[in-house]
Enzyme design. Structure first.
Site, PDB file in Angstrom:
ATOM      1  N   GLU A 209      60.339 -96.387  72.594  1.00 20.21           N
ATOM      2  CA  GLU A 209      59.144 -95.966  71.858  1.00 20.21           C
ATOM      3  C   GLU A 209      58.807 -96.907  70.702  1.00 20.21           C
ATOM      4  OE1 GLU A 209      59.504 -91.853  70.727  1.00 20.21           O
ATOM      5  OE2 GLU A 209      59.319 -91.163  72.797  1.00 20.21           O
TER       6      GLU A 209
ATOM      7  N   GLN B 243      34.119 -47.118  75.152  1.00 19.58           N
ATOM      8  CA  GLN B 243      34.150 -48.462  74.585  1.00 19.58           C
ATOM      9  C   GLN B 243      32.777 -48.869  74.085  1.00 19.58           C
ATOM     10  OE1 GLN B 243      37.232 -49.079  74.656  1.00 19.58           O
ATOM     11  NE2 GLN B 243      37.194 -50.937  73.441  1.00 19.58           N
TER      12      GLN B 243
ATOM     13  N   THR C 110      34.346 -55.873  71.375  1.00 20.61           N
ATOM     14  CA  THR C 110      35.352 -55.191  72.178  1.00 20.61           C
ATOM     15  C   THR C 110      34.917 -55.083  73.636  1.00 20.61           C
ATOM     16  OG1 THR C 110      36.816 -53.269  72.216  1.00 20.61           O
ATOM     17  CG2 THR C 110      34.487 -52.853  71.763  1.00 20.61           C
TER      18      THR C 110
ATOM     19  N   ASP D 229      44.300 -46.908  71.930  1.00 21.65           N
ATOM     20  CA  ASP D 229      43.693 -47.090  70.612  1.00 21.65           C
ATOM     21  C   ASP D 229      44.458 -46.350  69.528  1.00 21.65           C
ATOM     22  OD1 ASP D 229      41.652 -48.722  71.491  1.00 21.65           O
ATOM     23  OD2 ASP D 229      40.204 -47.093  71.739  1.00 21.65           O
TER      24      ASP D 229
ATOM     25  N   GLU E 174      39.945 -57.610  77.298  1.00 19.60           N
ATOM     26  CA  GLU E 174      40.739 -57.059  76.197  1.00 19.60           C
ATOM     27  C   GLU E 174      41.492 -55.816  76.674  1.00 19.60           C
ATOM     28  OE1 GLU E 174      39.940 -55.280  71.689  1.00 19.60           O
ATOM     29  OE2 GLU E 174      38.308 -55.370  73.143  1.00 19.60           O
ATOM     30  N   HIS E 175      40.763 -54.882  77.284  1.00 19.46           N
ATOM     31  CA  HIS E 175      41.357 -53.680  77.865  1.00 19.46           C
ATOM     32  C   HIS E 175      41.022 -53.647  79.348  1.00 19.46           C
ATOM     33  CE1 HIS E 175      39.997 -52.581  73.701  1.00 19.46           C
ATOM     34  NE2 HIS E 175      41.245 -52.177  73.598  1.00 19.46           N
TER      35      HIS E 175
ATOM     36  N   HIS F 116      31.672 -48.283  70.344  1.00 17.84           N
ATOM     37  CA  HIS F 116      32.056 -49.133  69.222  1.00 17.84           C
ATOM     38  C   HIS F 116      30.876 -49.860  68.612  1.00 17.84           C
ATOM     39  CE1 HIS F 116      36.429 -49.049  68.859  1.00 17.84           C
ATOM     40  NE2 HIS F 116      36.510 -48.943  70.177  1.00 17.84           N
TER      41      HIS F 116
ATOM     42  N   TYR G 295      43.660 -57.314  57.694  1.00 20.24           N
ATOM     43  CA  TYR G 295      42.259 -56.923  57.550  1.00 20.24           C
ATOM     44  C   TYR G 295      41.959 -55.700  58.402  1.00 20.24           C
ATOM     45  CZ  TYR G 295      37.239 -57.118  57.039  1.00 20.24           C
ATOM     46  OH  TYR G 295      35.936 -56.792  56.734  1.00 20.24           O
TER      47      TYR G 295
ATOM     48  N   GLN H  51      34.806 -63.060  52.776  1.00 19.42           N
ATOM     49  CA  GLN H  51      35.420 -63.193  51.448  1.00 19.42           C
ATOM     50  C   GLN H  51      36.833 -62.622  51.406  1.00 19.42           C
ATOM     51  OE1 GLN H  51      32.520 -61.710  52.171  1.00 19.42           O
ATOM     52  NE2 GLN H  51      32.201 -59.805  51.019  1.00 19.42           N
TER      53      GLN H  51
ATOM     54  N   HIS I  97      64.647 -95.208  64.197  1.00 20.95           N
ATOM     55  CA  HIS I  97      65.195 -93.959  64.726  1.00 20.95           C
ATOM     56  C   HIS I  97      66.593 -94.195  65.292  1.00 20.95           C
ATOM     57  CE1 HIS I  97      61.164 -92.471  64.253  1.00 20.95           C
ATOM     58  NE2 HIS I  97      61.431 -91.306  64.846  1.00 20.95           N
TER      59      HIS I  97
ATOM     60  N   ASN J 159      34.153 -58.463  62.101  1.00 20.59           N
ATOM     61  CA  ASN J 159      32.874 -58.888  62.671  1.00 20.59           C
ATOM     62  C   ASN J 159      32.823 -60.407  62.804  1.00 20.59           C
ATOM     63  OD1 ASN J 159      32.442 -59.838  60.069  1.00 20.59           O
ATOM     64  ND2 ASN J 159      31.113 -58.134  59.495  1.00 20.59           N
TER      65      ASN J 159
END
Length: 434
Positions: A415, A258, A236, A361, A327-328, A261, A126, A190, A420, A213
């Site tokens: 067990e 940043q 972000t 990036d 994240e960064h 964004h 994506y 979707q 087994h 998103n």
């Protein structure tokens, strides 16, 4: 413009005191559920109707024609093409070295376990659209999948009314440069559902990766199990850990980059230097007004998710950094490498004055699809490993099984799973067990 949070003299756990964007994926689940169900039951027909509702574009089909992908590459600005080609080259260098090797361990004579690394069969990648265009995200998704050896991959990106219902041409051109022929003009929840259930020409995928998103994140959470996911990407983040040696202009520029964004992007400075904090605030006052997306940047910097965190010293600064799990993370200190070696929780770490996040990036060679929202304390960024599965191959001969049979039987009985043990004694009678 940006708030201050004073943690000096506060030695406790800072997690509840640090700025963080609100990102309520759980609340979005019920809104994406009917969307995903619709795609599951009606396929392309549902995708076309949902695209018209959410993107204002009426399509006749969601598959992007091959000629449109080729045309986008032919019309690509030469400077952008050269930049993308260099980004791809560097990303391949880094990701190619991540490929895992099969390992065989000889446990006993006649008994081995091999870990074999196998790529997933098919992935859906994506690439978001919206306020910005992200051909770099095509590179960051596709390159590790290709280097992992994934045989079948498809890209989905939201259709753009300004481009005849196709994804942005720069995104299509990046697909062409990478040899991706299967591209869909589908966005949002979707798109995740299309990959999970299949629709029209799009076969079901095993894994979906890439940022998006809140609706994309909610669909990933909803469909996890039907399909594998990389992460639920949130807003972000950049955190800068700096001391008095840092250039306030560099720090301010990186916080702004940043914030550009999204209005919910997080920009956080952690420092023990009041002088640096004041100098960065002054730089922000000058630079925000001069940047193209000044309103968006100002809203992000002024939001609850951004701030300047004052700490007693570098030790407390490291505690804050590891509690936040950015994240960064940029480390701008006198001994950046030494400090970075003590960072445990971050998606990616950028050292010193000449490694800004924007380098990562685009052209550092690292991947920019990274964990957000504090998930760096338990998750990693996108890599070749994301697209691989480890399969254990167990190979024991009769003597090797006989040597351990009594232990297997003992554990099976402990067990209360006697069958087994019987699966072993059917091969190695008790009197022959070592």
């Amino acid at each position: 413009m940006i708030s201050r949070i004073d943690l000096r003299g506060n030695p406790g756990d800072p997690r509840d005191l640090l700025p963080r964007a609100e990102f309520d994926v759980e609340a979005a689940l019920e809104k994406v559920r009917p969307i995903c169900d619709d795609v599951r039951h009606r396929g392309v027909e549902a995708l076309i109707e949902l695209t018209e509702r959410f993107d204002g574009v009426r399509l006749t089909d969601v598959r992007v024609p091959r000629e449109a992908v080729d045309s986008a590459l032919a019309g690509l600005d030469p400077a952008v093409r050269a930049a993308l080609e260099e980004s791809i080259r560097r990303a391949r260098l880094v990701h190619r070295d991540q490929r895992r090797e099969d390992v065989t361990t000889r446990v006993v004579p006649g008994g081995t376990v091999t870990e074999r690394w196998v790529p997933v069969d098919r992935v859906g990648l994506y690439v978001p659209g919206g306020r910005a265009v992200y051909p770099s995200s095509v590179v960051m998704n596709v390159v590790p999948a290709q280097e992992a050896g994934v045989a079948s991959l498809a890209v989905a990106s939201p259709p753009q009314a300004d481009f005849g219902g196709l994804p942005h041409p720069t995104i299509l051109a990046a697909c062409a440069l990478l040899g991706v022929e299967e591209v869909y003009a589908v966005g949002g929840a979707q798109a995740v559902a299309m990959f999970a259930y299949g629709a029209g020409e799009c076969d079901r995928a095993n894994l979906v990766t890439g940022p998006g998103n809140i609706w994309v994140a909610a669909a990933k959470r909803l469909l996890k199990g039907v399909i594998g996911i990389d992460s639920e990407a949130g807003p972000t983040e950049i955190m800068v850990l700096a001391d008095g040696t840092a250039d306030p202009g560099h720090v301010a520029a990186d916080l702004i980059s940043q914030a550009e964004h999204d209005v919910v992007a997080a920009s956080v400075l952690v420092t023990a230097s009041e002088g640096l904090a004041a100098a960065v605030e002054a730089e922000l006052g000058k630079r925000v007004a001069a940047t193209r997306h000044s309103e968006r940047v100002a809203e992000a910097l002024g939001g609850r998710q951004s701030g300047i965190v004052l700490v007693d010293d570098l030790e407390q600064g490291l505690d804050v950094v590891n509690a936040y799990g950015a994240e960064h993370l940029e480390v701008m200190t006198a001994d950046a490498r030494g400090v970075a070696d003590r960072v445990r929780n971050a998606g990616a770490v950028f050292l010193g004055a000449f490694a800004p996040v924007s380098l990562g990036d685009y052209c550092a060679g690292s991947n920019h699809v990274l964990p957000t929202g504090g998930c760096a304390c338990h998750s990693s960024g996108l890599s070749v490993q994301t697209f691989l599965r480890g399969i254990h191959i167990v190979d024991y001969d009769r003597a090797a099984l006989a040597g351990v049979a009594r232990h297997v039987v003992a554990l099976a009985e402990a067990e209360d799973l006697p069958a087994h043990g019987e699966a072993v004694t059917a091969r190695i009678p008790r009197e022959e067990q070592a």
